[in-house]
Motif scaffolding. Sequence first.
Motif, short mmCIF file in Angstrom:
data_model
loop_
_atom_site.label_atom_id
_atom_site.label_comp_id
_atom_site.label_asym_id
_atom_site.label_seq_id
_atom_site.Cartn_x
_atom_site.Cartn_y
_atom_site.Cartn_z
N ILE A 4 0.85 -1.26 -0.09
CA ILE A 4 0.04 0.08 0.14
C ILE A 4 0.76 1.22 -0.08
N PHE A 5 2.22 1.04 0.70
CA PHE A 5 2.96 2.23 0.57
C PHE A 5 3.37 2.71 -0.66
N PHE A 27 4.86 11.26 4.52
CA PHE A 27 3.55 11.36 4.54
C PHE A 27 2.63 11.37 6.04
N ILE A 30 -2.52 7.96 8.32
CA ILE A 30 -4.17 7.97 8.17
C ILE A 30 -5.05 7.81 9.33
N ASN A 31 -4.32 7.17 10.23
CA ASN A 31 -5.11 6.86 11.50
C ASN A 31 -4.08 7.25 12.63
N VAL A 85 7.55 -0.29 13.83
CA VAL A 85 6.73 -1.44 14.04
C VAL A 85 6.39 -2.27 12.77
N GLY A 86 5.66 -1.91 11.91
CA GLY A 86 5.60 -2.98 10.60
C GLY A 86 4.93 -4.08 10.84
N LEU A 87 4.04 -4.15 11.98
CA LEU A 87 3.22 -5.61 11.90
C LEU A 87 1.95 -5.25 11.01
N VAL A 89 1.77 -3.00 8.03
CA VAL A 89 2.17 -2.98 6.53
C VAL A 89 3.65 -3.38 6.50
N HIS A 93 8.73 1.31 7.32
CA HIS A 93 8.14 2.75 7.80
C HIS A 93 8.84 3.28 9.20
N LYS A 110 -6.26 7.02 19.32
CA LYS A 110 -6.18 7.61 17.92
C LYS A 110 -6.74 9.06 17.99
P1 5GP Z 1 2.70 -0.61 11.48
O1 5GP Z 1 2.73 -1.57 10.05
O2 5GP Z 1 3.75 -0.07 11.61
O3 5GP Z 1 2.09 -1.54 12.48
O4 5GP Z 1 1.36 0.55 11.10
C1 5GP Z 1 1.20 0.71 10.03
C2 5GP Z 1 0.51 2.32 9.90
O5 5GP Z 1 0.38 2.67 8.74
C3 5GP Z 1 -0.44 2.48 10.80
O6 5GP Z 1 -0.36 3.31 11.69
C4 5GP Z 1 -1.72 3.01 9.65
O7 5GP Z 1 -2.42 3.78 10.40
C5 5GP Z 1 -0.95 3.62 8.55
N1 5GP Z 1 -1.63 3.23 7.50
C6 5GP Z 1 -2.00 2.05 6.84
N2 5GP Z 1 -2.63 2.11 5.54
C7 5GP Z 1 -2.45 3.43 5.46
C8 5GP Z 1 -2.85 4.26 4.19
O8 5GP Z 1 -3.57 3.83 3.22
N3 5GP Z 1 -2.52 5.81 4.26
C9 5GP Z 1 -1.91 5.99 5.27
N4 5GP Z 1 -1.63 7.39 5.14
N5 5GP Z 1 -1.53 5.47 6.43
C10 5GP Z 1 -1.81 4.26 6.50
#
Ligand code: 5GP
Length: 130
Positions: A4-5, A27, A30-31, A85-87, A89, A93, A110
């Motif tokens: 998605i990234f 960027f 989103i949450n 973290v990355g769990l 996505v 990041h 949030k």
């Molecule tokens: P993690 O992989 O580090 O656990 O978290 C992934 C982060 O990516 C989350 O904080 C989530 O809100 C963010 N995220 C997931 N999908 C999207 C997206 O489509 N757009 C944006 N801007 N952030 C996203």
Amino acid sequence: MASIFTKIIKGEIPSYKIAEDEKHFAFLDINPNAKGHTLVVPKKEVNKIFDLDQQDYIELMNFSYRIAKAIEKTIPCKRVGMSVVGLEVPHVHVHLVPLNSMEDIQFIKKESITKDEFVVVAEKIASNFK
Ligand code: 5GP
């Protein structure tokens, strides 16, 4: 399949962009945990941060440093926290989160932010990016 990234980096999915260079894209999350919560992503799609080669890791940290400085200038907060973290996505990041309390880095509470606020915050952080 592209993450998605990667789709965000390519502009196939919209985002509230802050800055990019040849190898990185920043960027707004989103949450977000807090207003100004930013993600910094290497354009090269790698799952886990410590699978990056050392040079790419250092360059990601250097780009994140510059983004964190811009967040600090823009968002009133006690400090900018950093977490990987990355769990959710599986594309490396760095989370940069304006912190006022421990809760802000716990990914539980949030912040609700309107589209207009996202736009304004992204523009302000981008304008402080050097
Ligand atoms: P993690 O992989 O580090 O656990 O978290 C992934 C982060 O990516 C989350 O904080 C989530 O809100 C963010 N995220 C997931 N999908 C999207 C997206 O489509 N757009 C944006 N801007 N952030 C996203």
